[in-house]
Design an enzyme around this catalytic site. Structure first.
Site, PDB file in Angstrom:
ATOM      1  N   ASN A   9      30.505  41.413  46.625  1.00  0.00           N
ATOM      2  CA  ASN A   9      31.153  42.334  45.447  1.00  0.00           C
ATOM      3  C   ASN A   9      30.880  41.696  44.395  1.00  0.00           C
ATOM      4  O   ASN A   9      31.049  40.372  43.982  1.00  0.00           O
ATOM      5  CB  ASN A   9      32.623  42.261  45.643  1.00  0.00           C
ATOM      6  CG  ASN A   9      33.388  42.979  44.956  1.00  0.00           C
ATOM      7  OD1 ASN A   9      33.133  43.043  43.752  1.00  0.00           O
ATOM      8  ND2 ASN A   9      34.334  43.935  45.403  1.00  0.00           N
ATOM      9  N   HIS A  12      33.121  41.085  39.318  1.00  0.00           N
ATOM     10  CA  HIS A  12      33.421  40.294  38.277  1.00  0.00           C
ATOM     11  C   HIS A  12      32.429  39.921  37.459  1.00  0.00           C
ATOM     12  O   HIS A  12      32.519  39.331  36.443  1.00  0.00           O
ATOM     13  CB  HIS A  12      34.362  39.251  38.783  1.00  0.00           C
ATOM     14  CG  HIS A  12      35.831  39.896  39.419  1.00  0.00           C
ATOM     15  ND1 HIS A  12      36.494  40.698  38.643  1.00  0.00           N
ATOM     16  CD2 HIS A  12      36.155  39.887  40.667  1.00  0.00           C
ATOM     17  CE1 HIS A  12      37.296  40.946  39.498  1.00  0.00           C
ATOM     18  NE2 HIS A  12      37.270  40.609  40.441  1.00  0.00           N
ATOM     19  N   ARG A  20      32.814  40.833  26.378  1.00  0.00           N
ATOM     20  CA  ARG A  20      32.138  41.007  25.186  1.00  0.00           C
ATOM     21  C   ARG A  20      31.414  42.386  24.772  1.00  0.00           C
ATOM     22  O   ARG A  20      30.711  42.434  23.836  1.00  0.00           O
ATOM     23  CB  ARG A  20      30.956  39.910  25.079  1.00  0.00           C
ATOM     24  CG  ARG A  20      31.381  38.394  24.863  1.00  0.00           C
ATOM     25  CD  ARG A  20      32.088  38.405  23.413  1.00  0.00           C
ATOM     26  NE  ARG A  20      32.623  37.192  23.234  1.00  0.00           N
ATOM     27  CZ  ARG A  20      32.413  36.095  22.709  1.00  0.00           C
ATOM     28  NH1 ARG A  20      30.841  35.971  22.467  1.00  0.00           N
ATOM     29  NH2 ARG A  20      32.735  34.996  22.656  1.00  0.00           N
ATOM     30  N   HIS A  45      33.252  48.255  42.910  1.00  0.00           N
ATOM     31  CA  HIS A  45      34.500  49.220  42.965  1.00  0.00           C
ATOM     32  C   HIS A  45      34.480  49.735  41.583  1.00  0.00           C
ATOM     33  O   HIS A  45      34.756  49.042  40.573  1.00  0.00           O
ATOM     34  CB  HIS A  45      35.821  48.312  43.046  1.00  0.00           C
ATOM     35  CG  HIS A  45      36.818  48.903  43.146  1.00  0.00           C
ATOM     36  ND1 HIS A  45      38.271  48.608  43.278  1.00  0.00           N
ATOM     37  CD2 HIS A  45      37.190  50.366  42.992  1.00  0.00           C
ATOM     38  CE1 HIS A  45      39.169  49.202  43.272  1.00  0.00           C
ATOM     39  NE2 HIS A  45      38.643  50.526  43.084  1.00  0.00           N
ATOM     40  N   ARG A  47      36.676  51.859  39.186  1.00  0.00           N
ATOM     41  CA  ARG A  47      38.135  51.772  39.200  1.00  0.00           C
ATOM     42  C   ARG A  47      38.194  52.857  37.938  1.00  0.00           C
ATOM     43  O   ARG A  47      37.458  53.349  37.066  1.00  0.00           O
ATOM     44  CB  ARG A  47      38.954  50.544  38.603  1.00  0.00           C
ATOM     45  CG  ARG A  47      38.652  49.474  39.740  1.00  0.00           C
ATOM     46  CD  ARG A  47      39.557  48.320  39.040  1.00  0.00           C
ATOM     47  NE  ARG A  47      41.093  48.692  39.311  1.00  0.00           N
ATOM     48  CZ  ARG A  47      41.833  48.432  40.267  1.00  0.00           C
ATOM     49  NH1 ARG A  47      41.429  47.433  41.246  1.00  0.00           N
ATOM     50  NH2 ARG A  47      43.206  48.653  40.230  1.00  0.00           N
ATOM     51  N   ARG A  51      37.409  49.063  34.348  1.00  0.00           N
ATOM     52  CA  ARG A  51      37.636  47.805  33.648  1.00  0.00           C
ATOM     53  C   ARG A  51      36.553  46.739  33.935  1.00  0.00           C
ATOM     54  O   ARG A  51      36.424  45.804  33.316  1.00  0.00           O
ATOM     55  CB  ARG A  51      39.035  47.295  34.288  1.00  0.00           C
ATOM     56  CG  ARG A  51      39.021  46.560  35.583  1.00  0.00           C
ATOM     57  CD  ARG A  51      40.360  46.304  36.025  1.00  0.00           C
ATOM     58  NE  ARG A  51      41.517  47.165  36.122  1.00  0.00           N
ATOM     59  CZ  ARG A  51      42.414  46.884  36.668  1.00  0.00           C
ATOM     60  NH1 ARG A  51      42.810  45.733  37.407  1.00  0.00           N
ATOM     61  NH2 ARG A  51      43.348  47.756  36.799  1.00  0.00           N
ATOM     62  N   HIS A  52      35.823  47.142  35.122  1.00  0.00           N
ATOM     63  CA  HIS A  52      34.639  45.940  35.443  1.00  0.00           C
ATOM     64  C   HIS A  52      33.391  47.079  35.518  1.00  0.00           C
ATOM     65  O   HIS A  52      32.839  47.249  34.368  1.00  0.00           O
ATOM     66  CB  HIS A  52      34.885  45.093  36.390  1.00  0.00           C
ATOM     67  CG  HIS A  52      35.771  45.454  37.466  1.00  0.00           C
ATOM     68  ND1 HIS A  52      35.431  46.427  38.318  1.00  0.00           N
ATOM     69  CD2 HIS A  52      36.790  44.932  38.373  1.00  0.00           C
ATOM     70  CE1 HIS A  52      36.290  46.582  39.357  1.00  0.00           C
ATOM     71  NE2 HIS A  52      36.986  45.503  39.431  1.00  0.00           N
ATOM     72  N   GLU A  72      33.066  51.037  46.464  1.00  0.00           N
ATOM     73  CA  GLU A  72      34.593  51.241  46.711  1.00  0.00           C
ATOM     74  C   GLU A  72      35.206  52.219  45.759  1.00  0.00           C
ATOM     75  O   GLU A  72      34.945  51.888  44.471  1.00  0.00           O
ATOM     76  CB  GLU A  72      35.065  49.506  46.415  1.00  0.00           C
ATOM     77  CG  GLU A  72      36.117  49.207  47.313  1.00  0.00           C
ATOM     78  CD  GLU A  72      36.495  47.823  46.750  1.00  0.00           C
ATOM     79  OE1 GLU A  72      35.682  46.748  47.229  1.00  0.00           O
ATOM     80  OE2 GLU A  72      37.733  47.816  46.714  1.00  0.00           O
ATOM     81  N   THR A 103      43.027  44.929  43.919  1.00  0.00           N
ATOM     82  CA  THR A 103      43.596  45.755  45.001  1.00  0.00           C
ATOM     83  C   THR A 103      44.739  44.923  45.739  1.00  0.00           C
ATOM     84  O   THR A 103      44.331  43.854  46.248  1.00  0.00           O
ATOM     85  CB  THR A 103      42.531  46.105  45.930  1.00  0.00           C
ATOM     86  OG1 THR A 103      41.369  46.712  45.191  1.00  0.00           O
ATOM     87  CG2 THR A 103      42.749  47.227  46.766  1.00  0.00           C
ATOM     88  N   GLU A 153      38.209  47.980  56.938  1.00  0.00           N
ATOM     89  CA  GLU A 153      37.985  46.939  56.652  1.00  0.00           C
ATOM     90  C   GLU A 153      39.431  46.205  56.566  1.00  0.00           C
ATOM     91  O   GLU A 153      40.269  46.806  55.959  1.00  0.00           O
ATOM     92  CB  GLU A 153      37.445  46.724  55.026  1.00  0.00           C
ATOM     93  CG  GLU A 153      37.330  45.560  54.405  1.00  0.00           C
ATOM     94  CD  GLU A 153      36.694  45.210  53.153  1.00  0.00           C
ATOM     95  OE1 GLU A 153      35.577  46.190  53.060  1.00  0.00           O
ATOM     96  OE2 GLU A 153      36.954  44.597  52.106  1.00  0.00           O
ATOM     97  N   HIS A 193      38.733  40.281  50.942  1.00  0.00           N
ATOM     98  CA  HIS A 193      39.584  40.004  50.121  1.00  0.00           C
ATOM     99  C   HIS A 193      40.073  38.717  49.991  1.00  0.00           C
ATOM    100  O   HIS A 193      40.906  38.373  51.100  1.00  0.00           O
ATOM    101  CB  HIS A 193      41.018  41.025  49.924  1.00  0.00           C
ATOM    102  CG  HIS A 193      41.511  41.386  48.581  1.00  0.00           C
ATOM    103  ND1 HIS A 193      42.243  40.301  48.011  1.00  0.00           N
ATOM    104  CD2 HIS A 193      41.361  42.453  47.825  1.00  0.00           C
ATOM    105  CE1 HIS A 193      42.557  40.839  46.707  1.00  0.00           C
ATOM    106  NE2 HIS A 193      41.932  42.132  46.672  1.00  0.00           N
TER     107      HIS A 193
HETATM  108  N1  PXP Z   1      37.308  44.375  49.983  1.00  0.00           N
HETATM  109  C1  PXP Z   1      38.010  45.134  49.235  1.00  0.00           C
HETATM  110  C2  PXP Z   1      38.445  46.337  49.819  1.00  0.00           C
HETATM  111  C3  PXP Z   1      38.374  44.945  47.909  1.00  0.00           C
HETATM  112  O1  PXP Z   1      39.206  45.800  47.263  1.00  0.00           O
HETATM  113  C4  PXP Z   1      37.978  43.515  47.227  1.00  0.00           C
HETATM  114  C5  PXP Z   1      38.322  43.335  46.023  1.00  0.00           C
HETATM  115  O2  PXP Z   1      37.817  44.155  45.077  1.00  0.00           O
HETATM  116  C6  PXP Z   1      37.162  42.639  48.255  1.00  0.00           C
HETATM  117  C7  PXP Z   1      36.844  43.056  49.502  1.00  0.00           C
HETATM  118  C8  PXP Z   1      36.626  41.232  47.620  1.00  0.00           C
HETATM  119  O3  PXP Z   1      37.725  40.649  47.461  1.00  0.00           O
HETATM  120  P1  PXP Z   1      37.487  39.142  46.657  1.00  0.00           P
HETATM  121  O4  PXP Z   1      36.851  39.587  45.384  1.00  0.00           O
HETATM  122  O5  PXP Z   1      38.871  38.745  46.542  1.00  0.00           O
HETATM  123  O6  PXP Z   1      36.576  38.345  47.377  1.00  0.00           O
END
Ligand code: PXP
Length: 246
Positions: A9, A12, A20, A45, A47, A51-52, A72, A103, A153, A193
């Site tokens: 993922n 971030h 910035r 994801h 959103r 935000r990202h 996502e 989430t 998931e 997650h």
């Molecule tokens: N799976 C889902 C459905 C999520 O919402 C997230 C966080 O965006 C992740 C996996 C990944 O989680 P993490 O960033 O904590 O590894």
């Protein structure tokens, strides 16, 4: 033993970029590095508040990735339109609250059955595999099956967050039970997650789980060791845990 897929993922990377404005660091470059380091797929994801990940990121990922994109998304008309426009390999439906930091819980597939059904049907009708991010809970598993999802998931955040051994074992037992039920229901089983080097092995040892989605820890660890090394280390821990099953 079936290969355990790693979905990275990259949300971030975009969080840091957006701190910035501008274009650095580039999420697409991170996704391509992740692929080179052994990722089997990329998750992003989009959103509601952007935000990202931004709309342009999804467009670039969909155009340029050679590994599957897992999009996502919240179950909204806006996100459905974007998914249909880019045809990702899969869409993972998640709950989304504007005020949350990340989430926070799984989707209430049981309670939101009627609302979710039309989104799932529309995505599946356009050859997009549908995953539901749910708690490892029997009621939610049954709802996922009834809704015709392809994948569940399992939310492993509570397992990752607890520190006491007993409580962690209890969370792990819930995940084990849900993964077994997924198999019984013919649902492909993923988990994600909050996973880290310290928490990944017991999850990787659950034979019916075929994919882990990991983001925040890997991007954070990349600050210290680089993204390539962080992903290779995670891949290695997953493979070693899996090999113990054979
Ligand atoms: N799976 C889902 C459905 C999520 O919402 C997230 C966080 O965006 C992740 C996996 C990944 O989680 P993490 O960033 O904590 O590894």
């Amino acid at each position: 033993m079936k290969h355990l897929r790693l979905g990275v993922n990259i949300d971030h990377v975009a969080t840091i970029r957006n701190a910035r404005g501008g274009v650095h660091p580039d999420p697409l470059r991170a996704a391509q590095m992740a692929e080179a380091a052994g990722a089997d797929g990329i998750t992003a994801h989009l959103r509601e508040d952007r935000r990202h990940i931004a709309d342009k990121d999804i467009e670039l990922l969909a155009e340029n990735l050679t590994i599957p994109l897992n999009f996502e998304m919240a179950a909204t008309d806006e996100m459905l339109d974007i998914a249909l426009k880019h045809s990702p390999h899969a869409a993972c439906l998640v709950p989304e609250k504007r005020e949350e930091r990340t989430t926070e819980g799984g989707l209430d597939a049981a309670g939101g059955h009627n609302m979710l059904k039309s989104y799932i049907d529309a995505l599946r009708g356009n050859d997009i595999r549908v995953s539901l991010f749910i708690e490892p809970d029997l009621k939610q598993m049954e709802a996922a099956k009834r809704l015709g999802a392809d994948i569940v998931e399992l939310h492993v955040g509570p397992y990752c967050d607890v520190v006491s051994g007993d409580l962690r074992q209890r969370e792990l037992d819930r995940i084990l039970a849900a993964a077994a039920v997924a198999d019984e229901y013919g649902l492909e089983c993923h988990a994600g997650h909050g996973l880290t080097y310290d928490t990944v092995a017991p999850i990787a040892k659950i034979p019916n789980i075929v994919e882990l989605n990991i983001g925040h820890f890997l991007i954070g660890e990349a600050i210290f060791v680089g993204l390539d090394t962080a992903i290779r280390e995670m891949r290695d821990l997953m493979d070693k845990a899996r090999a113990e099953l054979a």
